[in-house]
Design a protein around this motif. Structure first.
Motif, PDB file in Angstrom:
ATOM      1  N   GLY A  53       0.803  -1.215   0.000  1.00 54.21           N
ATOM      2  CA  GLY A  53       0.000   0.000   0.000  1.00 54.21           C
ATOM      3  C   GLY A  53       0.837   1.267   0.000  1.00 54.21           C
ATOM      4  O   GLY A  53       0.382   2.319  -0.480  1.00 54.21           O
ATOM      5  N   LYS A  56       1.687   1.868  -3.639  1.00 57.06           N
ATOM      6  CA  LYS A  56       0.469   2.298  -4.337  1.00 57.06           C
ATOM      7  C   LYS A  56       0.113   3.747  -3.996  1.00 57.06           C
ATOM      8  O   LYS A  56      -0.514   4.441  -4.804  1.00 57.06           O
ATOM      9  CB  LYS A  56      -0.690   1.374  -4.004  1.00 57.06           C
ATOM     10  CG  LYS A  56      -0.764   0.151  -4.934  1.00 57.06           C
ATOM     11  CD  LYS A  56      -2.158  -0.397  -4.998  1.00 57.06           C
ATOM     12  CE  LYS A  56      -2.292  -1.471  -6.062  1.00 57.06           C
ATOM     13  NZ  LYS A  56      -2.156  -0.969  -7.429  1.00 57.06           N
ATOM     14  N   SER A  57       0.501   4.209  -2.812  1.00 56.62           N
ATOM     15  CA  SER A  57       0.232   5.604  -2.465  1.00 56.62           C
ATOM     16  C   SER A  57       1.038   6.547  -3.357  1.00 56.62           C
ATOM     17  O   SER A  57       0.635   7.688  -3.586  1.00 56.62           O
ATOM     18  CB  SER A  57       0.566   5.863  -0.988  1.00 56.62           C
ATOM     19  OG  SER A  57       1.963   5.832  -0.764  1.00 56.62           O
ATOM     20  N   TRP A  58       2.164   6.054  -3.838  1.00 60.32           N
ATOM     21  CA  TRP A  58       2.985   6.855  -4.750  1.00 60.32           C
ATOM     22  C   TRP A  58       2.429   6.805  -6.166  1.00 60.32           C
ATOM     23  O   TRP A  58       2.327   7.818  -6.849  1.00 60.32           O
ATOM     24  CB  TRP A  58       4.428   6.342  -4.727  1.00 60.32           C
ATOM     25  CG  TRP A  58       5.355   7.112  -5.608  1.00 60.32           C
ATOM     26  CD1 TRP A  58       5.700   6.830  -6.902  1.00 60.32           C
ATOM     27  CD2 TRP A  58       6.053   8.315  -5.269  1.00 60.32           C
ATOM     28  NE1 TRP A  58       6.555   7.776  -7.392  1.00 60.32           N
ATOM     29  CE2 TRP A  58       6.794   8.701  -6.405  1.00 60.32           C
ATOM     30  CE3 TRP A  58       6.111   9.089  -4.110  1.00 60.32           C
ATOM     31  CZ2 TRP A  58       7.592   9.834  -6.414  1.00 60.32           C
ATOM     32  CZ3 TRP A  58       6.916  10.222  -4.116  1.00 60.32           C
ATOM     33  CH2 TRP A  58       7.638  10.590  -5.260  1.00 60.32           C
ATOM     34  N   ASN A 166       0.586  14.781  -4.767  1.00 59.01           N
ATOM     35  CA  ASN A 166       0.733  13.782  -3.707  1.00 59.01           C
ATOM     36  C   ASN A 166       2.178  13.318  -3.590  1.00 59.01           C
ATOM     37  O   ASN A 166       2.706  13.138  -2.478  1.00 59.01           O
ATOM     38  CB  ASN A 166      -0.178  12.581  -3.974  1.00 59.01           C
ATOM     39  CG  ASN A 166      -1.600  12.805  -3.496  1.00 59.01           C
ATOM     40  OD1 ASN A 166      -1.839  13.570  -2.570  1.00 59.01           O
ATOM     41  ND2 ASN A 166      -2.547  12.144  -4.136  1.00 59.01           N
ATOM     42  N   GLY A 321       0.332   0.547   4.788  1.00 56.38           N
ATOM     43  CA  GLY A 321      -0.025  -0.274   3.647  1.00 56.38           C
ATOM     44  C   GLY A 321       0.252  -1.750   3.808  1.00 56.38           C
ATOM     45  O   GLY A 321       0.390  -2.463   2.811  1.00 56.38           O
ATOM     46  N   THR A 387      -5.658   6.651   3.237  1.00 53.49           N
ATOM     47  CA  THR A 387      -4.424   6.329   2.522  1.00 53.49           C
ATOM     48  C   THR A 387      -3.241   7.029   3.186  1.00 53.49           C
ATOM     49  O   THR A 387      -3.409   7.977   3.972  1.00 53.49           O
ATOM     50  CB  THR A 387      -4.517   6.779   1.057  1.00 53.49           C
ATOM     51  OG1 THR A 387      -4.568   8.221   1.011  1.00 53.49           O
ATOM     52  CG2 THR A 387      -5.738   6.188   0.366  1.00 53.49           C
ATOM     53  N   PHE A 388      -2.053   6.589   2.850  1.00 52.73           N
ATOM     54  CA  PHE A 388      -0.839   7.259   3.321  1.00 52.73           C
ATOM     55  C   PHE A 388      -0.818   8.694   2.815  1.00 52.73           C
ATOM     56  O   PHE A 388      -0.372   9.598   3.529  1.00 52.73           O
ATOM     57  CB  PHE A 388       0.388   6.492   2.831  1.00 52.73           C
ATOM     58  CG  PHE A 388       1.697   7.038   3.315  1.00 52.73           C
ATOM     59  CD1 PHE A 388       1.993   7.098   4.669  1.00 52.73           C
ATOM     60  CD2 PHE A 388       2.654   7.502   2.417  1.00 52.73           C
ATOM     61  CE1 PHE A 388       3.202   7.592   5.130  1.00 52.73           C
ATOM     62  CE2 PHE A 388       3.881   7.998   2.861  1.00 52.73           C
ATOM     63  CZ  PHE A 388       4.147   8.045   4.214  1.00 52.73           C
ATOM     64  N   ASN A 389      -1.328   8.923   1.587  1.00 52.19           N
ATOM     65  CA  ASN A 389      -1.390  10.283   1.057  1.00 52.19           C
ATOM     66  C   ASN A 389      -2.249  11.180   1.939  1.00 52.19           C
ATOM     67  O   ASN A 389      -1.874  12.327   2.225  1.00 52.19           O
ATOM     68  CB  ASN A 389      -1.984  10.280  -0.358  1.00 52.19           C
ATOM     69  CG  ASN A 389      -1.181   9.455  -1.335  1.00 52.19           C
ATOM     70  OD1 ASN A 389      -1.678   8.491  -1.878  1.00 52.19           O
ATOM     71  ND2 ASN A 389       0.065   9.828  -1.551  1.00 52.19           N
ATOM     72  N   ASP A 390      -3.397  10.661   2.377  1.00 50.97           N
ATOM     73  CA  ASP A 390      -4.281  11.445   3.247  1.00 50.97           C
ATOM     74  C   ASP A 390      -3.552  11.851   4.528  1.00 50.97           C
ATOM     75  O   ASP A 390      -3.631  13.004   4.969  1.00 50.97           O
ATOM     76  CB  ASP A 390      -5.531  10.636   3.618  1.00 50.97           C
ATOM     77  CG  ASP A 390      -6.396  10.301   2.414  1.00 50.97           C
ATOM     78  OD1 ASP A 390      -6.385  11.061   1.434  1.00 50.97           O
ATOM     79  OD2 ASP A 390      -7.089   9.255   2.463  1.00 50.97           O
TER      80      ASP A 390
END
Length: 406
Positions: A53, A56-58, A166, A321, A387-390
């Motif tokens: 995960g 995938k955040s990238w 992001n 993730g 998500t890590f982005n959030d």
């Protein structure tokens, strides 16, 4: 006492402080910055435990295990095809993820128990087949997301030339963490230290680290991988014995696309681009998914004790993730080394960033750390649903607001 103090004070000020706010305050508290009268700031190890995960955040194109290990007929080489026929697979139009795990299981069992080997199977053609599969997986990954191999003599890994917002924020987040690491020259480790343990094969975290270190430095100088490579990018390894005040751990539990077994004993690290023929001749060291996960190989036996020690010395654990599946029994046992018993969790904190709801996250962690329960409040488990982005974007916003107030 700082972890509980910070969280307790935030809970008084805010009824339910956010995960991002608690994290921001802990980083500020453990930083070497703004030391009073040059007093020593105790070393605080923070470890990021990264699963699929995180990648995938990238970029959403980074594959999950389900995507990477589901093979089309075009992926299956002639040698692998013949092996599959020999073990009874007749419909080879494709191989699903569960079938892949069964095939890897059969290979591992025939390696482990010679008496189970089929008539014409021996340790040498098993090695050939394993190399072939690792080559196939590397080439398949490159079809899905081209690996960012090094391009020049700087040995620095490059990120996308046109990152989205992001991606810029993820780099800014790790830049911010980098700025809180020790900057002293007294050779005493202090302040915040960032370590990484990952189940991923890719180069993403190394590329982000190279981006944060500036034009001249590379993670290869500062990252200890749990083993010392014979060579790095085809030349003598720049650092054979790391110095404690400078180094961080970067441990890949399942191997990586840059890790190669040496003709002699040991391993090499090589981020230079490989042709299909190069990969067929010598594929990277990958621990493949298996119906009964096989961690008996030399690579894992080498790095496992280093991963254990890293977790034992860690005060702040950030899981990104990785869903802590029940079938990953050994990885769950590894995670438990962060706080093996109830007393070990004193003054430790876990951040869990995942799309699962918060209640499920807590239940997952309590299944790994049975001495913890919410009634005892012995561990600080801080879930984040998203998500890590959030999560990163919240921290970036908090940092920007803090700067505006100054």
């Amino acid at each position: 006492m700082y972890t509980f103090d910070v969280i307790y004070k935030l809970c008084i000020i805010m009824k339910k402080p956010s995960s991002s706010k608690i994290f921001q305050e802990l980083v500020k508290k453990t930083s070497y910055k703004d030391k009073v009268n040059s007093n020593l700031i105790s070393l605080t190890n923070m470890t990021f435990f990264l699963g699929a995960g995180f990648s995938k955040s990238w970029d959403l194109n980074y594959p999950t295990g389900q995507e990477l290990f589901s093979l089309d007929r075009d992926d299956i080489s002639d040698d692998f095809f013949e092996f599959l026929l020999s073990i009874g697979y007749t419909d080879l139009s494709s191989i699903g993820f569960n079938e892949f795990k069964e095939i890897a299981y059969q290979i591992s069992m025939q390696k482990k128990y010679p008496s189970l080997r089929r008539r014409y199977i021996d340790e040498y053609n098993l090695e050939i087949i394993e190399n072939e599969i690792s080559s196939i997986i590397t080439k398949r990954f490159n079809k899905l997301v081209p690996l960012n191999y090094i391009e020049d003599a700087s040995h620095k890994l490059k990120l996308e030339k046109s990152p989205n917002q992001n991606q810029k924020n993820i780099v800014a987040f790790f830049n911010w963490l980098e700025s809180h690491k020790t900057g002293d020259t007294d050779q005493i480790p202090e302040g915040l230290r960032i370590n990484f343990i990952t189940t991923n094969y890719d180069f993403l975290i190394e590329s982000i680290l190279d981006e944060t270190l500036g034009a001249d430095d590379t993670h290869l100088i500062y990252a200890y991988r749990g083993f010392t490579p014979k060579t790095t990018n085809k030349v003598k390894t720049p650092t054979t014995v790391h110095r404690h005040w400078l180094v961080q751990n970067l441990i890949k539990l399942n191997g990586g696309f840059e890790i190669f077994g040496s003709d002699e004993q040991g391993f090499s690290v090589d981020y230079t681009k490989k042709s299909a023929k190069d990969l067929d001749r010598k594929a990277p060291t990958l621990i493949l998914p298996n119906r009964e996960q096989d961690y008996t190989g030399k690579y894992f036996q080498t790095i496992f004790p280093k991963a254990v020690r890293t977790l034992q010395e860690t005060k702040i654990l950030v899981i990104v993730g990785y869903s802590i599946p029940e079938e990953d029994a050994l990885i769950r046992l590894l995670l438990r080394q962060f706080a093996e018993e109830n007393v070990d969790g004193t003054e430790k904190v876990i951040f869990f960033i995942d799309m699962m709801n918060e209640e499920t996250q807590i239940q997952k962690l309590e299944s790994v750390f049975p001495y913890h329960n919410r009634a005892r409040k012995r561990y600080n488990i801080i879930p984040f649903e998203g998500t890590f982005n959030d999560w990163v974007n919240e921290i970036i916003a908090l940092n920007n607001n803090a700067q505006h107030r100054i």
